[in-house]
Write a protein that holds these residues in place. Sequence first.
Motif, PDB file in Angstrom:
ATOM      1  N   LEU A  12      40.280  61.816 -35.332  1.00 24.11           N
ATOM      2  CA  LEU A  12      38.968  62.124 -35.868  1.00 24.11           C
ATOM      3  C   LEU A  12      39.143  62.866 -37.189  1.00 24.11           C
ATOM      4  N   VAL A  13      38.419  62.436 -38.221  1.00 25.22           N
ATOM      5  CA  VAL A  13      38.499  63.079 -39.534  1.00 25.22           C
ATOM      6  C   VAL A  13      37.078  63.376 -39.992  1.00 25.22           C
ATOM      7  N   ASN A  14      36.716  64.654 -39.991  1.00 25.44           N
ATOM      8  CA  ASN A  14      35.360  65.055 -40.354  1.00 25.44           C
ATOM      9  C   ASN A  14      35.272  65.369 -41.840  1.00 25.44           C
ATOM     10  N   GLY A  15      35.293  64.324 -42.628  1.00 32.90           N
ATOM     11  CA  GLY A  15      35.220  64.474 -44.074  1.00 32.90           C
ATOM     12  C   GLY A  15      36.142  63.494 -44.752  1.00 32.90           C
ATOM     13  N   PRO A  16      36.088  63.429 -46.092  1.00 37.10           N
ATOM     14  CA  PRO A  16      36.829  62.400 -46.811  1.00 37.10           C
ATOM     15  C   PRO A  16      38.313  62.712 -46.958  1.00 37.10           C
ATOM     16  N   ILE A  17      39.075  61.654 -47.136  1.00 40.68           N
ATOM     17  CA  ILE A  17      40.496  61.730 -47.493  1.00 40.68           C
ATOM     18  C   ILE A  17      40.601  61.363 -48.968  1.00 40.68           C
ATOM     19  N   HIS A  18      41.138  62.281 -49.785  1.00 39.71           N
ATOM     20  CA  HIS A  18      41.275  62.039 -51.220  1.00 39.71           C
ATOM     21  C   HIS A  18      42.749  61.848 -51.557  1.00 39.71           C
ATOM     22  N   LEU A  19      43.060  60.683 -52.129  1.00 36.64           N
ATOM     23  CA  LEU A  19      44.441  60.338 -52.468  1.00 36.64           C
ATOM     24  C   LEU A  19      44.738  60.651 -53.918  1.00 36.64           C
ATOM     25  N   SER A  20      45.959  61.113 -54.181  1.00 32.54           N
ATOM     26  CA  SER A  20      46.422  61.353 -55.544  1.00 32.54           C
ATOM     27  C   SER A  20      47.554  60.384 -55.872  1.00 32.54           C
ATOM     28  N   SER A  21      48.029  60.427 -57.086  1.00 37.81           N
ATOM     29  CA  SER A  21      49.044  59.481 -57.535  1.00 37.81           C
ATOM     30  C   SER A  21      50.314  59.536 -56.683  1.00 37.81           C
ATOM     31  N   ASN A  22      50.951  58.391 -56.552  1.00 37.69           N
ATOM     32  CA  ASN A  22      52.231  58.244 -55.853  1.00 37.69           C
ATOM     33  C   ASN A  22      52.141  58.590 -54.367  1.00 37.69           C
ATOM     34  N   THR A  23      50.955  58.442 -53.814  1.00 39.50           N
ATOM     35  CA  THR A  23      50.751  58.787 -52.408  1.00 39.50           C
ATOM     36  C   THR A  23      50.244  57.565 -51.640  1.00 39.50           C
ATOM     37  N   SER A  24      50.776  57.388 -50.465  1.00 44.07           N
ATOM     38  CA  SER A  24      50.315  56.297 -49.607  1.00 44.07           C
ATOM     39  C   SER A  24      50.071  56.832 -48.204  1.00 44.07           C
ATOM     40  N   ILE A  25      49.158  56.174 -47.511  1.00 42.58           N
ATOM     41  CA  ILE A  25      48.934  56.448 -46.094  1.00 42.58           C
ATOM     42  C   ILE A  25      49.393  55.221 -45.323  1.00 42.58           C
ATOM     43  N   ASP A  26      50.274  55.432 -44.372  1.00 42.92           N
ATOM     44  CA  ASP A  26      50.806  54.340 -43.560  1.00 42.92           C
ATOM     45  C   ASP A  26      50.347  54.544 -42.119  1.00 42.92           C
ATOM     46  N   LEU A  27      49.469  53.673 -41.660  1.00 41.44           N
ATOM     47  CA  LEU A  27      48.935  53.767 -40.304  1.00 41.44           C
ATOM     48  C   LEU A  27      49.809  52.943 -39.364  1.00 41.44           C
ATOM     49  N   ASN A  28      50.536  53.614 -38.513  1.00 41.28           N
ATOM     50  CA  ASN A  28      51.408  52.930 -37.564  1.00 41.28           C
ATOM     51  C   ASN A  28      50.603  52.072 -36.601  1.00 41.28           C
ATOM     52  N   ASP A  29      51.271  51.130 -35.971  1.00 39.98           N
ATOM     53  CA  ASP A  29      50.619  50.301 -34.967  1.00 39.98           C
ATOM     54  C   ASP A  29      50.044  51.211 -33.872  1.00 39.98           C
ATOM     55  N   GLY A  30      48.762  51.062 -33.593  1.00 36.28           N
ATOM     56  CA  GLY A  30      48.108  51.914 -32.595  1.00 36.28           C
ATOM     57  C   GLY A  30      47.447  53.144 -33.169  1.00 36.28           C
ATOM     58  N   ALA A  31      47.604  53.390 -34.474  1.00 35.88           N
ATOM     59  CA  ALA A  31      46.939  54.529 -35.119  1.00 35.88           C
ATOM     60  C   ALA A  31      45.533  54.128 -35.559  1.00 35.88           C
ATOM     61  N   LYS A  32      44.608  55.047 -35.384  1.00 33.93           N
ATOM     62  CA  LYS A  32      43.222  54.770 -35.751  1.00 33.93           C
ATOM     63  C   LYS A  32      42.597  56.014 -36.361  1.00 33.93           C
ATOM     64  N   SER A  68      31.004  61.532 -51.140  1.00 32.92           N
ATOM     65  CA  SER A  68      32.325  60.959 -51.364  1.00 32.92           C
ATOM     66  C   SER A  68      32.553  59.733 -50.485  1.00 32.92           C
ATOM     67  N   PRO A  69      33.128  58.677 -51.047  1.00 31.64           N
ATOM     68  CA  PRO A  69      33.647  57.618 -50.172  1.00 31.64           C
ATOM     69  C   PRO A  69      34.596  58.225 -49.140  1.00 31.64           C
ATOM     70  N   LEU A  70      34.723  57.589 -48.001  1.00 28.44           N
ATOM     71  CA  LEU A  70      35.476  58.191 -46.905  1.00 28.44           C
ATOM     72  C   LEU A  70      36.969  58.289 -47.233  1.00 28.44           C
ATOM     73  N   ILE A  71      37.515  57.279 -47.891  1.00 30.28           N
ATOM     74  CA  ILE A  71      38.850  57.370 -48.497  1.00 30.28           C
ATOM     75  C   ILE A  71      38.648  57.101 -49.979  1.00 30.28           C
ATOM     76  N   TYR A  72      39.121  58.017 -50.824  1.00 31.66           N
ATOM     77  CA  TYR A  72      38.737  58.008 -52.237  1.00 31.66           C
ATOM     78  C   TYR A  72      39.941  58.369 -53.098  1.00 31.66           C
ATOM     79  N   ALA A  73      40.169  57.559 -54.139  1.00 32.89           N
ATOM     80  CA  ALA A  73      41.192  57.871 -55.136  1.00 32.89           C
ATOM     81  C   ALA A  73      40.551  57.749 -56.510  1.00 32.89           C
ATOM     82  N   TYR A  74      40.730  58.759 -57.341  1.00 35.95           N
ATOM     83  CA  TYR A  74      40.117  58.789 -58.665  1.00 35.95           C
ATOM     84  C   TYR A  74      41.190  59.072 -59.714  1.00 35.95           C
ATOM     85  N   LYS A  75      41.297  58.153 -60.674  1.00 32.51           N
ATOM     86  CA  LYS A  75      42.265  58.266 -61.767  1.00 32.51           C
ATOM     87  C   LYS A  75      43.673  58.501 -61.219  1.00 32.51           C
ATOM     88  N   ALA A  76      44.055  57.704 -60.236  1.00 31.85           N
ATOM     89  CA  ALA A  76      45.381  57.809 -59.628  1.00 31.85           C
ATOM     90  C   ALA A  76      46.159  56.522 -59.893  1.00 31.85           C
TER      91      ALA A  76
END
Length: 451
Positions: A89-109, A136-144
């Motif tokens: 559960l994530v109560n708010g947005p995830i903001h990504l910056s440069s050179n960053t990735s999110i890797d959701l493993n099998d079974g991750a939600k 904010s979009p729920l997952i958001y990257a700006y100028k990255a």
Amino acid sequence: MKLYLAFLIPILIGACKSADKHVESVNDIKSNILKSIPKVKISDNIVSITNFGAKGDSVTDNKPAFDKALKTCKEKNGCKLSVPAGTYLVNGPIHLSSNTSIDLNDGAKLVFGTNAHDYLPAVATSWEGTFLYNYSPLIYAYKASNVAITGKGTIDGNGANGFSKWYDLQKADQQLSRQMNHDGTPVNKRMFGKGHFLRPQLIQFYECKNVLVEGVKIINSPFWSVHFLKSENITARKVKFNAFNRNNDGFDPEYSRNVFIEDIDFNNSDDNVAIKAGRDHEGRKTAAPCENIIIRNCRFKGLHGVVIGSEMSAGVQNVFVENCTYAGDCKRGIYLKSNADRGGFIRKVYVNNLTFGKVEDGIYITSNYHGEGKGHVTDISQVYFNNIKFNNAANSGLVIQGYPGKKVNNINFSNISIDTCANAISFTNAENIILGNLIIGKQATTPSAAK
């Protein structure tokens, strides 16, 4: 459309003489697009979200854990943030910056919370082709740059329980945003968010370079699912959609360039891919075409397969749709839509080797979307359809609707088949339309002999 044989023959001869050269130049454009999209650099610095206190128990609020992890990633100039199996559960947005990735493993939600206040303060974004500040979009990257979302896990926008309920409340803000667009209101004065009802996108990359979205499943979006806004060098591959709320488009490239969309399983209540370039006055002023887009090896299911418009005022060009089929019914297969408020252009669109099952309309090109607008008619030309099959078109097979003073022109249909169709062809205010090897209905065989 008036079509005379004496006029058509020279066009066909000229087309044959230049066909080889045309194919070569088109293939060169497509090849150069693919060469220009660099591979996204995924960081070798792998960290687990659980190291920051995250728990995939579907109850714990993991927003603080993501904030800590992404702050650490930014301080280290990037990382690959691994999310193990579990429901987060994530109560708010995830903001990504440069050179960053999110890797959701099998079974991750990831499941996003539904309290609108958690998505404030408002951020710079766009809504239906108008720049503004909003939730904010729920997952958001700006100028990255070099940002990615990968893996076999699921992203659940939880829209049905949250922002999607705002659809019936949005009309006043929708109209206000459009009026600000037409009036040229400074963007920093276009403050929405608290007290307003414009739903945020699920995922948005805004002014980003080198973007990858691969493998994940995207469901239950509050609004558009994945919005590429003023971004470039984008790859989207092997993504699966199950998004059935209002306006749940799959991918929306807008003012973006060098976009490669491949091997996608669509299942959306709205457009599978909607190519856009801003709305009305602001789009024409921004003058940043959406261009160099390749869509291939996808399975379409939902409202429309591939759409250009209706927000496309800065223009759309160099679009390739090829080697795609269907996973279910669509309302329309290919849909090019604009109106006399938009202006701009749609040109150099190449659609090859597609198969659809049941649709309402096969190929639909209109300059009069919703019958709206005046003063800024779009130039629609140089569109090529080849080797496309529809099993059934419940309404119309091929439709073109231009204006008397700005006709849709230079459209080529070749090797098109529609097994059953209520209304085969409806062309109005169109010129220089080339038809070759069309079979609508049952193919004629050897003429019967006189008895």
